[in-house]
Design a protein around this motif. Structure first.
Motif, PDB file in Angstrom:
ATOM      1  N   GLY A   1      24.839 -10.848  18.262  1.00  0.00           N
ATOM      2  CA  GLY A   1      26.021 -10.752  17.420  1.00  0.00           C
ATOM      3  C   GLY A   1      27.273 -11.293  18.091  1.00  0.00           C
ATOM      4  O   GLY A   1      27.305 -11.556  19.298  1.00  0.00           O
ATOM      5  N   VAL A   2      28.334 -11.406  17.298  1.00  0.00           N
ATOM      6  CA  VAL A   2      29.634 -11.890  17.755  1.00  0.00           C
ATOM      7  C   VAL A   2      30.647 -10.779  17.515  1.00  0.00           C
ATOM      8  O   VAL A   2      30.777 -10.269  16.394  1.00  0.00           O
ATOM      9  N   VAL A   3      31.402 -10.441  18.576  1.00  0.00           N
ATOM     10  CA  VAL A   3      32.387  -9.360  18.488  1.00  0.00           C
ATOM     11  C   VAL A   3      33.724  -9.942  18.027  1.00  0.00           C
ATOM     12  O   VAL A   3      34.212 -10.941  18.572  1.00  0.00           O
ATOM     13  N   ALA A   4      34.308  -9.311  17.008  1.00  0.00           N
ATOM     14  CA  ALA A   4      35.610  -9.755  16.507  1.00  0.00           C
ATOM     15  C   ALA A   4      36.681  -9.555  17.569  1.00  0.00           C
ATOM     16  O   ALA A   4      36.569  -8.700  18.448  1.00  0.00           O
ATOM     17  N   LYS A   5      37.738 -10.333  17.476  1.00  0.00           N
ATOM     18  CA  LYS A   5      38.825 -10.235  18.438  1.00  0.00           C
ATOM     19  C   LYS A   5      39.604  -8.930  18.225  1.00  0.00           C
ATOM     20  O   LYS A   5      39.956  -8.579  17.107  1.00  0.00           O
ATOM     21  N   GLY A   6      39.842  -8.261  19.345  1.00  0.00           N
ATOM     22  CA  GLY A   6      40.627  -7.034  19.286  1.00  0.00           C
ATOM     23  C   GLY A   6      39.826  -5.841  18.818  1.00  0.00           C
ATOM     24  O   GLY A   6      38.641  -5.937  18.481  1.00  0.00           O
ATOM     25  N   MET A   7      40.487  -4.724  18.843  1.00  0.00           N
ATOM     26  CA  MET A   7      39.876  -3.487  18.343  1.00  0.00           C
ATOM     27  C   MET A   7      40.937  -2.678  17.634  1.00  0.00           C
ATOM     28  O   MET A   7      42.132  -2.795  17.919  1.00  0.00           O
ATOM     29  N   ILE A   8      40.481  -1.833  16.713  1.00  0.00           N
ATOM     30  CA  ILE A   8      41.385  -0.917  16.022  1.00  0.00           C
ATOM     31  C   ILE A   8      41.477   0.357  16.849  1.00  0.00           C
ATOM     32  O   ILE A   8      40.452   0.941  17.218  1.00  0.00           O
ATOM     33  N   ASP A   9      42.701   0.769  17.163  1.00  0.00           N
ATOM     34  CA  ASP A   9      42.906   1.993  17.940  1.00  0.00           C
ATOM     35  C   ASP A   9      43.979   2.825  17.256  1.00  0.00           C
ATOM     36  O   ASP A   9      45.174   2.638  17.476  1.00  0.00           O
ATOM     37  N   ALA A  10      43.554   3.731  16.389  1.00  0.00           N
ATOM     38  CA  ALA A  10      44.473   4.628  15.688  1.00  0.00           C
ATOM     39  C   ALA A  10      44.659   5.878  16.536  1.00  0.00           C
ATOM     40  O   ALA A  10      43.723   6.670  16.690  1.00  0.00           O
ATOM     41  N   TYR A  11      45.845   6.046  17.102  1.00  0.00           N
ATOM     42  CA  TYR A  11      46.103   7.141  18.048  1.00  0.00           C
ATOM     43  C   TYR A  11      47.521   7.651  17.797  1.00  0.00           C
ATOM     44  O   TYR A  11      48.429   7.439  18.592  1.00  0.00           O
TER      45      TYR A  11
ATOM     46  N   HIS B   1      31.959  -3.709  31.262  1.00  0.00           N
ATOM     47  CA  HIS B   1      32.026  -3.735  29.802  1.00  0.00           C
ATOM     48  C   HIS B   1      33.082  -4.737  29.332  1.00  0.00           C
ATOM     49  O   HIS B   1      33.901  -4.444  28.450  1.00  0.00           O
ATOM     50  N   GLU B   2      33.075  -5.898  29.923  1.00  0.00           N
ATOM     51  CA  GLU B   2      33.968  -6.949  29.449  1.00  0.00           C
ATOM     52  C   GLU B   2      33.395  -7.548  28.165  1.00  0.00           C
ATOM     53  O   GLU B   2      32.328  -8.163  28.166  1.00  0.00           O
ATOM     54  N   VAL B   3      34.091  -7.338  27.106  1.00  0.00           N
ATOM     55  CA  VAL B   3      33.603  -7.754  25.791  1.00  0.00           C
ATOM     56  C   VAL B   3      34.010  -9.208  25.536  1.00  0.00           C
ATOM     57  O   VAL B   3      35.185  -9.570  25.678  1.00  0.00           O
ATOM     58  N   GLN B   4      33.024 -10.017  25.169  1.00  0.00           N
ATOM     59  CA  GLN B   4      33.290 -11.409  24.821  1.00  0.00           C
ATOM     60  C   GLN B   4      33.676 -11.472  23.341  1.00  0.00           C
ATOM     61  O   GLN B   4      32.837 -11.345  22.458  1.00  0.00           O
ATOM     62  N   GLU B   5      34.970 -11.628  23.088  1.00  0.00           N
ATOM     63  CA  GLU B   5      35.486 -11.634  21.716  1.00  0.00           C
ATOM     64  C   GLU B   5      35.567 -13.070  21.211  1.00  0.00           C
ATOM     65  O   GLU B   5      36.310 -13.890  21.759  1.00  0.00           O
TER      66      GLU B   5
ATOM     67  N   ARG C   1      36.298   2.915  26.630  1.00  0.00           N
ATOM     68  CA  ARG C   1      35.308   2.386  27.571  1.00  0.00           C
ATOM     69  C   ARG C   1      33.905   2.445  26.966  1.00  0.00           C
ATOM     70  O   ARG C   1      33.122   1.489  27.076  1.00  0.00           O
ATOM     71  N   ALA C   2      33.583   3.570  26.295  1.00  0.00           N
ATOM     72  CA  ALA C   2      32.275   3.699  25.655  1.00  0.00           C
ATOM     73  C   ALA C   2      32.139   2.701  24.504  1.00  0.00           C
ATOM     74  O   ALA C   2      31.067   2.100  24.294  1.00  0.00           O
ATOM     75  N   LEU C   3      33.210   2.499  23.738  1.00  0.00           N
ATOM     76  CA  LEU C   3      33.182   1.547  22.620  1.00  0.00           C
ATOM     77  C   LEU C   3      32.921   0.129  23.114  1.00  0.00           C
ATOM     78  O   LEU C   3      32.076  -0.588  22.561  1.00  0.00           O
ATOM     79  N   ASP C   4      33.628  -0.277  24.168  1.00  0.00           N
ATOM     80  CA  ASP C   4      33.453  -1.632  24.694  1.00  0.00           C
ATOM     81  C   ASP C   4      32.062  -1.830  25.281  1.00  0.00           C
ATOM     82  O   ASP C   4      31.446  -2.886  25.120  1.00  0.00           O
ATOM     83  N   ARG C   5      31.571  -0.816  25.972  1.00  0.00           N
ATOM     84  CA  ARG C   5      30.216  -0.902  26.551  1.00  0.00           C
ATOM     85  C   ARG C   5      29.181  -1.092  25.438  1.00  0.00           C
ATOM     86  O   ARG C   5      28.278  -1.938  25.538  1.00  0.00           O
ATOM     87  N   ALA C   6      29.301  -0.316  24.360  1.00  0.00           N
ATOM     88  CA  ALA C   6      28.341  -0.415  23.265  1.00  0.00           C
ATOM     89  C   ALA C   6      28.460  -1.753  22.544  1.00  0.00           C
ATOM     90  O   ALA C   6      27.455  -2.379  22.188  1.00  0.00           O
ATOM     91  N   ALA C   7      29.691  -2.213  22.322  1.00  0.00           N
ATOM     92  CA  ALA C   7      29.889  -3.491  21.639  1.00  0.00           C
ATOM     93  C   ALA C   7      29.275  -4.632  22.447  1.00  0.00           C
ATOM     94  O   ALA C   7      28.638  -5.545  21.903  1.00  0.00           O
TER      95      ALA C   7
END
Length: 801
Positions: A387-397, A191-195, A372-378
């Motif tokens: 589509g094109v995936v934006a750089k980074g992800m929001i992680d509110a924790y 699930h390596e996401v191409q940002e 991991r599930a988020l990256d796999r789906a993206a």
């Protein structure tokens, strides 16, 4: 949970046959309830090539074809129009059985023989829709079984999971169990996401206003998406799991849900006001329309996902119609979050919504694995939609959840298992299960449990894991040791059984009602608001509104049972219940729970018949039943009073049962208003007794008395006395003459009206005199009888007739 054999093999190297794998899963505690082979038994459907296509001589819309099956040239009649000579097609040969138990036979169509059928995807259960027969790739070899050529032959396992095994609500979870049992490694999907897009922080924002209900929320942004049908491999796997394909974006979220067991949701980002996501409670009474088109009324306890203006999803349950993926969607905000299981369960139950998402969140998902599930789906959405995936992800924790640390003792494990496992063997099992051993000392393990195992909380849970992985079949059967002793019933238990037997012997049937009643039940039986029984304890989680208060009297439950029986034309009823009631005690948390006997009668005294006198049950039938009960239990000295009657009794047709000043219970006809409230047309009689008061009032039974050998003498007395003087007072007055020769007294006549003065009644009694030593003379009886008469005249001021 539904998984397929081929899908599992993508994550774990397994050379077991499907049947062997089914047994392995069941022995691991993941019971396989159903196993079905996709394409199984359909080897008679083969790849064929159309050699000729000619017009049917007798039908304009049919074709007469020459088809090469790989073994012979067959004549086939076909009605489809989407093929030509040279195409490779799916041929169901004579003898094949298609889905739906459709058997292919030699047939004659409009005068021309057909030796098989050219099939569509729908007829082969490969698709819900089809526009013609299935056209196959040119490189498929003629004569090859179709499902072998397509590579879609597979085995579907339906696993019946217990609610605690939320970690196995995914293909990865089941594969992880297989790998642990076989000592292999799990191959997690890449699930390596191409940002390539702009930084997500410049596009969207996330705020969590309820961190106790949503500890973590992550999101990715994908732009330039193009909606299209999903690829065949994804559609086939979704279909196998019972999920309908929608489009490439929505299908990815469902696919990853099945793969990782973590629900995701895709928003049409253009419909998310302000590019903001806010996790917050709903407003009290707020309405929200979910994806199924239903308008839901929310409460302040419901967690929602909101944008800058409105709610866009019910957290963990279902998205909203105001932000769903549609034909015009080009930008997607992909959500992967963790929601509190109890909060999702409460909202789901209240609204009556059960989804694949809520099913998993209610049981607990992996808070560490949601990225991991988020990256796999993206990654999949970008690949399938362009589509094109934006750089980074929001992680509110805001408040990270730490894994549990559990201590397990080797001695305890072996004691419970009945085995002699070594520390090394136990350590190996823990490591295969992906548990981290943070300390091992003197055969005591400190184990850090991964967050995907939400079911493991105590040492005994780790013991079960060792037993599962080591093999249940290795646990030897041993007989338990037990001491044999006699447990005789107590006096109160014997008395309880005796009372039930006595009532049954008098024609009663025992009923058992719920201990809960409707809040309005006290009002229906006319209990006033200031009666302490009205303040019954309310249940926090009732079965229904009609069963939400602990009962304080047996009467409402018996009346409800009577109404149900009467509605089925069982009109002559004798029912009883011997159960506890739950009475509030002022300034105390604990309840008083006395045991009561409640008996209800209505209808005729005897069953209808030519040899039975027809007559309705009356007060004296109930009183007679009580007297039989008291006589058998040896409860002497009972008196009856009309004071302080409960309001549900008919005035003048009911009484209390007392011994001295102690109340045993009450009996009588129910008030007409109570009967009207329950819709009962005939008189209803009710008997209620306090069990503990009966126990306290019982006397030890004496020895049998030898009857006198000498004859008794009877004298009758007829008297006039005021109506308000109870007959019991007359009997008590006669017995007040202390003489051993006075053996008994009984009432044999009561009369009012006619020549009897107004306000008075005529009562006749019979007094029995006798001795165990000799026959009494007439003079002796006369003198004793005169004492009785004088006593009645002096104490009760009666006049004799």
């Amino acid at each position: 949970m539904i998984v397929t054999y081929n899908w599992l093999k993508e994550f774990v190297d397994c050379d077991l046959a499907p049947e062997e794998l089914s047994h392995l899963l069941t022995m691991l505690g993941l019971e396989v309830e159903r196993m079905e082979t996709i394409g199984g038994g359909m080897d008679d459907v083969v790849v064929a090539q159309v050699l000729e296509r000619n017009q049917h001589p007798n039908a304009d819309k049919l074709s007469l074809c020459k088809v090469d099956s790989g073994k012979e040239i067959l004549s086939i009649v076909c009605g489809a129009q989407n093929f030509k000579a040279g195409d490779k097609v799916a041929l169901a040969q004579i003898g094949a059985t298609l889905p739906g138990d459709f058997k292919i036979k030699r047939s004659k169509i409009r005068g021309e023989e057909s030796f098989g059928m050219l099939c569509s995807e729908r007829e082969l259960a490969l698709s819900d829709e089809s526009s013609g027969i299935m056209i196959l790739p040119e490189d498929f070899q003629v004569g090859t079984p179709l499902f072998d050529a397509l590579g879609t032959k597979d085995t579907v396992f339906e696993i019946g999971l217990t609610p605690n095994r939320a970690d196995c609500l995914s293909v990865v979870g089941v594969a992880r169990e297989i790998a642990a049992k076989l000592g292999k490694k799990v191959h997690y999907p890449g699930h390596e996401v191409q940002e390539k897009g702009a930084a997500i922080e410049t596009i969207a924002s996330v705020a969590i206003n309820a961190p106790d209900l949503c500890p973590r929320y992550t999101a990715r942004h994908i732009t330039g998406c193009k909606l299209a049908p999903s690829p065949a491999w994804m559609v086939e796997r979704l279909n196998a799991a019972g999920i309908r394909s929608i489009n490439n974006i929505v299908d990815v979220t469902n696919y990853v849900l099945l793969e990782y067991g973590h629900p995701l949701h895709a928003f049409d980002f253009k419909l998310v006001a302000g590019g903001k996501i806010v996790v917050a409670a709903a407003g009290e009474g707020e309405t929200f329309t979910t994806l199924d088109g239903q308008e839901r009324k929310l409460t302040a306890s419901d967690l929602t996902i909101r944008d800058g203006e409105k709610a866009v999803a019910l957290a963990g349950i279902m998205g909203g119609g105001n932000s769903e993926i549609g034909d015009g969607t080009t930008e997607v905000l992909l959500e992967s979050a963790y929601f509190n299981p109890s909060a999702v369960r409460k909202t789901s139950k209240r609204l009556g919504i059960h989804t694949e998402s809520s099913h998993r969140f209610e049981r607990g998902t992996d808070v560490a694995g949601l990225v991991r599930a988020l990256d796999r789906a993206a990654q999949l959405i970008a690949e399938l939609s362009g589509g094109v995936v934006a750089k980074g992800m929001i992680d509110a924790y805001p408040q990270p959840i730490e894994p549990r640390v559990i201590t397990a003792r080797l001695s305890r494990i072996n004691l419970v298992c009945g085995l002699s496992l070594s520390a090394a063997a136990v350590k190996d099992i823990f490591e295969r299960l992906e548990f981290e051993i943070i300390e091992e000392k003197d055969d005591v393990f400190k184990v850090r449990v991964p967050l995907f195992r939400v079911d493991l909380e105590r040492e005994i849970d780790l013991v079960e894991e060792v037993v599962r992985l080591n093999g249940f079949e290795k646990v030897q059967a041993t007989l338990p040791t037990a001491s044999v002793f006699s447990d005789l019933p107590s006096d109160e238990q014997r008395l309880t059984s005796r009372i039930k037997d006595l009532l049954v012997s008098q024609g009663f049937s025992e009923v058992i009602n719920y201990s809960f009643v409707a809040p309005a039940s006290c009002e229906k039986v006319l209990l006033p608001e200031d009666d302490f029984r009205v303040k019954g304890v309310k249940l926090l989680n009732p079965l229904s509104d009609e069963l939400s208060v602990m009962r304080t009297t047996l009467l409402p439950g018996l009346l409800d049972t009577a109404v149900k029986n009467i509605s089925f034309r069982t009109l002559n009823l004798r029912i009883f219940e011997m159960r506890r009631v739950y009475l509030p005690v002022p300034e105390q948390d604990l309840l008083d729970e006395p045991l009561y006997v409640g008996a209800l009668l209505t209808g005729n005294r005897e069953a209808e018949g030519w040899n039975q006198a027809k007559g309705e049950i009356d007060f004296f039938d109930v009183k007679g039943i009580l007297e039989n009960l008291l006589a058998d239990l040896n409860v002497p000295g009972v008196s009856y009073s009309t004071d302080n009657l409960d309001p549900y009794f008919h005035p003048g047709k009911a009484c209390q049962v007392k011994i001295g000043n102690r109340v045993l219970g009450s009996l009588g006809e129910l008030h007409p208003t109570v009967q009207e409230n329950y819709g009962i047309a005939t008189p209803v009689y009710y008997l209620e007794l306090n069990f503990q008061a009966l126990v306290n009032a019982r006397k030890p039974k004496g020895s049998a008395q030898v009857p006198s050998r000498f004859p008794s003498t009877f004298r009758d007395i007829a008297m006039l006395l005021p109506l308000e003087v109870a007959a019991e007072e007359v009997v008590r007055c006669v017995k007040g003459v202390k003489a051993p020769e006075l053996e008994g007294v009984e009432i044999f006549d009561l009369y009012t009206g006619g020549n009897i003065p107004q306000g008075q009644k005529s009562l006749a009694i019979r007094v029995r005199y006798g001795s165990k030593e000799r026959t009494l003379t007439d003079d002796e009886v006369t003198r004793l009888h005169q004492r009785v008469v004088d006593g009645l005249q002096k104490k009760l001021n009666v006049s004799f007739r």
